[in-house]
Write a protein that holds these residues in place. Structure first.
Motif, PDB file in Angstrom:
ATOM      1  N   ALA A 223      81.549  -7.085 -73.066  1.00  0.00           N
ATOM      2  CA  ALA A 223      81.166  -7.499 -71.715  1.00  0.00           C
ATOM      3  C   ALA A 223      81.951  -6.827 -70.589  1.00  0.00           C
ATOM      4  CB  ALA A 223      81.275  -9.025 -71.600  1.00  0.00           C
ATOM      5  N   PRO A 224      83.290  -6.690 -70.667  1.00  0.00           N
ATOM      6  CA  PRO A 224      84.023  -6.150 -69.511  1.00  0.00           C
ATOM      7  C   PRO A 224      83.557  -4.771 -69.066  1.00  0.00           C
ATOM      8  CG  PRO A 224      85.542  -7.204 -71.025  1.00  0.00           C
ATOM      9  CD  PRO A 224      84.222  -7.155 -71.720  1.00  0.00           C
ATOM     10  N   ALA A 225      83.271  -3.886 -70.000  1.00  0.00           N
ATOM     11  CA  ALA A 225      82.825  -2.544 -69.630  1.00  0.00           C
ATOM     12  C   ALA A 225      81.477  -2.589 -68.925  1.00  0.00           C
ATOM     13  CB  ALA A 225      82.745  -1.651 -70.865  1.00  0.00           C
ATOM     14  N   PHE A 226      80.600  -3.473 -69.391  1.00  0.00           N
ATOM     15  CA  PHE A 226      79.283  -3.598 -68.754  1.00  0.00           C
ATOM     16  C   PHE A 226      79.414  -4.189 -67.353  1.00  0.00           C
ATOM     17  CE2 PHE A 226      75.124  -5.431 -67.894  1.00  0.00           C
ATOM     18  CZ  PHE A 226      74.264  -4.432 -68.328  1.00  0.00           C
ATOM     19  N   GLU A 227      80.273  -5.173 -67.208  1.00  0.00           N
ATOM     20  CA  GLU A 227      80.506  -5.762 -65.889  1.00  0.00           C
ATOM     21  C   GLU A 227      80.992  -4.699 -64.897  1.00  0.00           C
ATOM     22  OE1 GLU A 227      81.883 -10.346 -66.514  1.00  0.00           O
ATOM     23  OE2 GLU A 227      83.288  -8.818 -67.218  1.00  0.00           O
ATOM     24  N   GLN A 228      81.923  -3.888 -65.340  1.00  0.00           N
ATOM     25  CA  GLN A 228      82.477  -2.861 -64.463  1.00  0.00           C
ATOM     26  C   GLN A 228      81.437  -1.819 -64.085  1.00  0.00           C
ATOM     27  OE1 GLN A 228      86.175  -1.190 -65.835  1.00  0.00           O
ATOM     28  NE2 GLN A 228      86.017   0.607 -64.517  1.00  0.00           N
ATOM     29  N   GLU A 229      80.654  -1.412 -65.059  1.00  0.00           N
ATOM     30  CA  GLU A 229      79.665  -0.360 -64.822  1.00  0.00           C
ATOM     31  C   GLU A 229      78.514  -0.837 -63.940  1.00  0.00           C
ATOM     32  OE1 GLU A 229      77.821   3.460 -65.350  1.00  0.00           O
ATOM     33  OE2 GLU A 229      79.858   2.726 -65.641  1.00  0.00           O
ATOM     34  N   HIS A 230      78.154  -2.114 -64.055  1.00  0.00           N
ATOM     35  CA  HIS A 230      76.937  -2.607 -63.401  1.00  0.00           C
ATOM     36  C   HIS A 230      77.213  -3.578 -62.253  1.00  0.00           C
ATOM     37  CE1 HIS A 230      75.252  -0.992 -67.126  1.00  0.00           C
ATOM     38  NE2 HIS A 230      74.096  -0.950 -66.501  1.00  0.00           N
ATOM     39  N   ASN A 231      78.467  -3.717 -61.841  1.00  0.00           N
ATOM     40  CA  ASN A 231      78.799  -4.606 -60.733  1.00  0.00           C
ATOM     41  C   ASN A 231      78.173  -5.989 -60.949  1.00  0.00           C
ATOM     42  OD1 ASN A 231      79.819  -5.517 -58.272  1.00  0.00           O
ATOM     43  ND2 ASN A 231      77.957  -4.926 -57.161  1.00  0.00           N
ATOM     44  N   CYS A 232      78.501  -6.573 -62.098  1.00  0.00           N
ATOM     45  CA  CYS A 232      77.950  -7.886 -62.411  1.00  0.00           C
ATOM     46  C   CYS A 232      79.008  -8.728 -63.097  1.00  0.00           C
ATOM     47  CB  CYS A 232      76.712  -7.756 -63.303  1.00  0.00           C
ATOM     48  SG  CYS A 232      77.058  -7.209 -64.988  1.00  0.00           S
ATOM     49  N   THR A 233      78.761  -9.992 -63.178  1.00  0.00           N
ATOM     50  CA  THR A 233      79.595 -10.878 -63.981  1.00  0.00           C
ATOM     51  C   THR A 233      78.753 -11.403 -65.136  1.00  0.00           C
ATOM     52  OG1 THR A 233      79.028 -12.826 -62.675  1.00  0.00           O
ATOM     53  CG2 THR A 233      80.972 -11.585 -62.003  1.00  0.00           C
ATOM     54  N   ILE A 234      79.425 -11.686 -66.239  1.00  0.00           N
ATOM     55  CA  ILE A 234      78.742 -12.197 -67.430  1.00  0.00           C
ATOM     56  C   ILE A 234      79.370 -13.525 -67.823  1.00  0.00           C
ATOM     57  CG2 ILE A 234      78.302 -11.819 -69.879  1.00  0.00           C
ATOM     58  CD1 ILE A 234      78.141  -8.838 -69.312  1.00  0.00           C
ATOM     59  N   GLU A 235      78.547 -14.553 -67.863  1.00  0.00           N
ATOM     60  CA  GLU A 235      78.981 -15.862 -68.340  1.00  0.00           C
ATOM     61  C   GLU A 235      78.474 -16.040 -69.765  1.00  0.00           C
ATOM     62  OE1 GLU A 235      78.699 -20.647 -67.303  1.00  0.00           O
ATOM     63  OE2 GLU A 235      77.477 -19.209 -66.197  1.00  0.00           O
ATOM     64  N   ILE A 236      79.387 -16.433 -70.654  1.00  0.00           N
ATOM     65  CA  ILE A 236      79.033 -16.567 -72.068  1.00  0.00           C
ATOM     66  C   ILE A 236      79.147 -18.023 -72.491  1.00  0.00           C
ATOM     67  CG2 ILE A 236      79.769 -16.012 -74.417  1.00  0.00           C
ATOM     68  CD1 ILE A 236      80.485 -13.226 -73.438  1.00  0.00           C
ATOM     69  N   LEU A 237      78.074 -18.554 -73.051  1.00  0.00           N
ATOM     70  CA  LEU A 237      78.070 -19.903 -73.601  1.00  0.00           C
ATOM     71  C   LEU A 237      78.160 -19.801 -75.117  1.00  0.00           C
ATOM     72  CD1 LEU A 237      75.257 -21.587 -71.458  1.00  0.00           C
ATOM     73  CD2 LEU A 237      77.694 -21.384 -70.959  1.00  0.00           C
ATOM     74  N   ASP A 238      79.271 -20.254 -75.678  1.00  0.00           N
ATOM     75  CA  ASP A 238      79.486 -20.281 -77.133  1.00  0.00           C
ATOM     76  C   ASP A 238      78.969 -21.604 -77.671  1.00  0.00           C
ATOM     77  OD1 ASP A 238      80.796 -17.920 -78.001  1.00  0.00           O
ATOM     78  OD2 ASP A 238      82.601 -18.558 -76.967  1.00  0.00           O
ATOM     79  N   LEU A 239      77.945 -21.572 -78.513  1.00  0.00           N
ATOM     80  CA  LEU A 239      77.348 -22.810 -78.998  1.00  0.00           C
ATOM     81  C   LEU A 239      77.151 -22.765 -80.511  1.00  0.00           C
ATOM     82  CD1 LEU A 239      74.566 -23.124 -76.262  1.00  0.00           C
ATOM     83  CD2 LEU A 239      76.804 -24.234 -76.258  1.00  0.00           C
ATOM     84  N   ASP A 240      77.041 -23.948 -81.110  1.00  0.00           N
ATOM     85  CA  ASP A 240      76.716 -23.974 -82.528  1.00  0.00           C
ATOM     86  C   ASP A 240      75.205 -23.822 -82.703  1.00  0.00           C
ATOM     87  OD1 ASP A 240      75.464 -26.485 -82.163  1.00  0.00           O
ATOM     88  OD2 ASP A 240      77.236 -27.588 -82.800  1.00  0.00           O
ATOM     89  N   PHE A 241      74.775 -23.728 -83.949  1.00  0.00           N
ATOM     90  CA  PHE A 241      73.381 -23.403 -84.272  1.00  0.00           C
ATOM     91  C   PHE A 241      72.397 -24.380 -83.626  1.00  0.00           C
ATOM     92  CE2 PHE A 241      69.662 -23.375 -87.075  1.00  0.00           C
ATOM     93  CZ  PHE A 241      69.452 -22.014 -87.285  1.00  0.00           C
ATOM     94  N   SER A 242      72.619 -25.669 -83.840  1.00  0.00           N
ATOM     95  CA  SER A 242      71.664 -26.670 -83.342  1.00  0.00           C
ATOM     96  C   SER A 242      71.682 -26.763 -81.827  1.00  0.00           C
ATOM     97  CB  SER A 242      71.979 -28.046 -83.952  1.00  0.00           C
ATOM     98  OG  SER A 242      71.841 -28.021 -85.352  1.00  0.00           O
ATOM     99  N   ASP A 243      72.874 -26.691 -81.234  1.00  0.00           N
ATOM    100  CA  ASP A 243      72.987 -26.802 -79.786  1.00  0.00           C
ATOM    101  C   ASP A 243      72.316 -25.622 -79.092  1.00  0.00           C
ATOM    102  OD1 ASP A 243      73.753 -28.242 -77.595  1.00  0.00           O
ATOM    103  OD2 ASP A 243      75.779 -27.416 -77.482  1.00  0.00           O
ATOM    104  N   MET A 244      72.473 -24.425 -79.677  1.00  0.00           N
ATOM    105  CA  MET A 244      71.798 -23.244 -79.132  1.00  0.00           C
ATOM    106  C   MET A 244      70.288 -23.466 -79.062  1.00  0.00           C
ATOM    107  SD  MET A 244      73.391 -19.924 -80.981  1.00  0.00           S
ATOM    108  CE  MET A 244      72.122 -18.892 -80.287  1.00  0.00           C
ATOM    109  N   TYR A 245      69.741 -23.848 -80.187  1.00  0.00           N
ATOM    110  CA  TYR A 245      68.293 -24.021 -80.286  1.00  0.00           C
ATOM    111  C   TYR A 245      67.789 -25.013 -79.236  1.00  0.00           C
ATOM    112  CZ  TYR A 245      63.825 -25.672 -82.146  1.00  0.00           C
ATOM    113  OH  TYR A 245      62.516 -26.054 -82.278  1.00  0.00           O
ATOM    114  N   GLN A 246      68.480 -26.146 -79.119  1.00  0.00           N
ATOM    115  CA  GLN A 246      68.034 -27.186 -78.201  1.00  0.00           C
ATOM    116  C   GLN A 246      68.126 -26.732 -76.744  1.00  0.00           C
ATOM    117  OE1 GLN A 246      70.481 -30.512 -79.274  1.00  0.00           O
ATOM    118  NE2 GLN A 246      69.450 -30.837 -81.240  1.00  0.00           N
ATOM    119  N   LYS A 247      69.239 -26.103 -76.385  1.00  0.00           N
ATOM    120  CA  LYS A 247      69.422 -25.683 -74.993  1.00  0.00           C
ATOM    121  C   LYS A 247      68.411 -24.595 -74.603  1.00  0.00           C
ATOM    122  CE  LYS A 247      74.285 -26.927 -74.378  1.00  0.00           C
ATOM    123  NZ  LYS A 247      73.990 -28.021 -73.440  1.00  0.00           N
TER     124      LYS A 247
END
Length: 424
Positions: A67-91
């Motif tokens: 992510a950091p290299a992409f953020e720097q290259e594209h002038n963006c921020t990246i938010e990452i949600l770490d979830l378990d299998f079931s929580d991912m699917y539901q969200k």
């Protein structure tokens, strides 16, 4: 791409230097890239934001490192949600109902793809100009395509079922590798168990865990859950043979969760189990090793491809407000250069070229076995009802494992219940 790869390498090298100075392991992930100001953002430009929904563990560690290299290259921020299998699917499923989604890039389990495709969760990447290249391992791309061949998801993490064993334990029985048929695996497990070491560890818990545990035996017996016409084929002699063998394997060992399975086989308190490389990949000099999945029930039985794919894909949500940028991130994250650079963070590559790179195999020699398994993996049935099929079948398999029902009754009940699910 060359510029962003240069930035990526610089970020990864700095992370490795910092880890070395602090005494940390070189396999630890780079600092997490959460929401914040993009590196190198100009004073006159407000950075864009991408939100990624990812499976926690090595799957997300890889993208955090990128992510950091992409953020720097594209002038963006990246938010990452770490979830378990079931929580991912539901969200993901819930957010797809909103006109403007909260998520941009989502990690998609192969078993969810058909459901997400039919319910409009995913953007058509082909319509956005994306094309798969020939470096992706044949077969792994199919799970991200619609019937017309349009790309909706890009393969990211090459998860596939493997056999997992302790080399030192098997050496005591004159073996340098596990058997390639389940009858011989069972007989070996029974011998080892009788001598005081767990012969085989199972993840026999209701739901997906037990379904994925039993299925390599079902495939080895020539059985399946749904046939080519999506008819339920559970109450069959093949499935019965597989489940009976699996229950005997449990008797020759123990039921554990995945983390305990990895630890027990690694420390020699257990001999054998099944594993996914997304859980753990043995390093050079460790007492454990991967092997290809046994692919027949008896020594003289017919061979069948017997390892389920557990591939993880990356897709752009249909209601993302940053679809073009999201696709650029996916292209970057799944490039050969990024794959090679992030094997150290636990990536199991999905392309041919990383497996042909000497530096990659030097880092993780076990990947050569993963590569062979990825060439012959088996997809789970591509039906929208698959999540319900998994839960329904898993409940009945658990009933058999717990002794609440006979094998015959559990399979008969699973057959009728899954037929009802498919009829919806």
């Amino acid at each position: 791409m060359k510029k962003i790869v240069s930035v990526l390498l610089a970020v990864l090298m700095m992370a490795a230097l910092l880890a070395g100075c602090s005494g940390g392991s070189s396999s630890a992930p780079a600092p997490s890239a959460g929401a914040g100001s993009a590196a190198g953002a100009g004073p006159d430009a407000a950075p864009s934001k991408l939100t990624l929904v990812l499976r926690a563990g090595s799957y997300s560690d890889v993208l955090k490192a990128l992510a950091p290299a992409f953020e720097q290259e594209h002038n963006c921020t990246i938010e990452i949600l770490d979830l378990d299998f079931s929580d991912m699917y539901q969200k993901i499923a819930l957010d797809s109902q909103n006109a403007q989604g909260a998520y941009d890039v989502i990690m998609v389990d192969g078993s969810w793809f058909t459901e997400f495709l039919t319910s409009g969760v995913l953007s058509n990447l082909s319509a956005m100009g994306y094309e798969l290249d020939d470096d992706f391992i044949e077969g792994t791309t199919k799970g991200g395509l619609d019937e017309g061949g349009d790309v909706y998801c890009v393969p990211f993490f090459g998860n596939v079922q493997l056999f997992y064993y302790n080399k030192d334990v098997l050496a005591k029985y004159g073996l340098d590798a596990p058997p390639t048929d389940w009858q011989s695996v069972l007989e070996l497990a029974q011998k080892i168990n009788a001598d005081g070491t767990y012969g085989f560890l199972a993840r026999a818990q209701a739901g997906e865990n037990i379904v994925t545990d039993v299925d390599p035996l079902v495939l080895s017996a020539g059985g399946q859950i749904l046939d080519a016409d999506n008819k339920v084929t559970i109450d069959t002699p093949e499935y019965k043979q597989a489940l009976e063998t699996y229950l005997k394997l449990i008797e020759a060992g123990q039921i554990m969760n995945k983390d305990d399975i990895v630890a027990a086989v690694n420390n020699g308190t257990a001999a054998m189990s099944l594993i996914w490389p997304g859980w753990y990949t043995p390093g050079e000099g460790e007492p454990t090793s991967f092997a290809l999945m046994p692919n027949r029930m008896t020594p003289d039985g017919e061979e069948h491809d017997s390892a389920w794919y557990g591939l993880w894909y990356l897709g752009v949500t249909g209601n993302s407000q940053n679809q073009e940028l999201a696709l650029e991130f996916i292209e970057y994250a799944t490039s050969a250069e990024s794959e090679i650079a992030t094997v150290q963070y636990g990536l199991t590559p999905i392309r041919h070229s990383p497996y042909q790179d000497a530096s990659v195999l030097a880092q993780s020699p076990q990947l050569s076995i993963v590569y062979e398994a990825l060439k012959s993996g088996v997809y789970r049935p591509a039906v929208p009802q698959w999540t319900d099929i998994t839960n329904t079948l898993g409940t009945e398999l658990d009933n058999a494992a717990q002794g609440a029902k006979t094998v015959e009754q559990a399979l008969a009940d699973a057959q009728s219940a899954c037929e009802a699910v498919m009829a919806r």
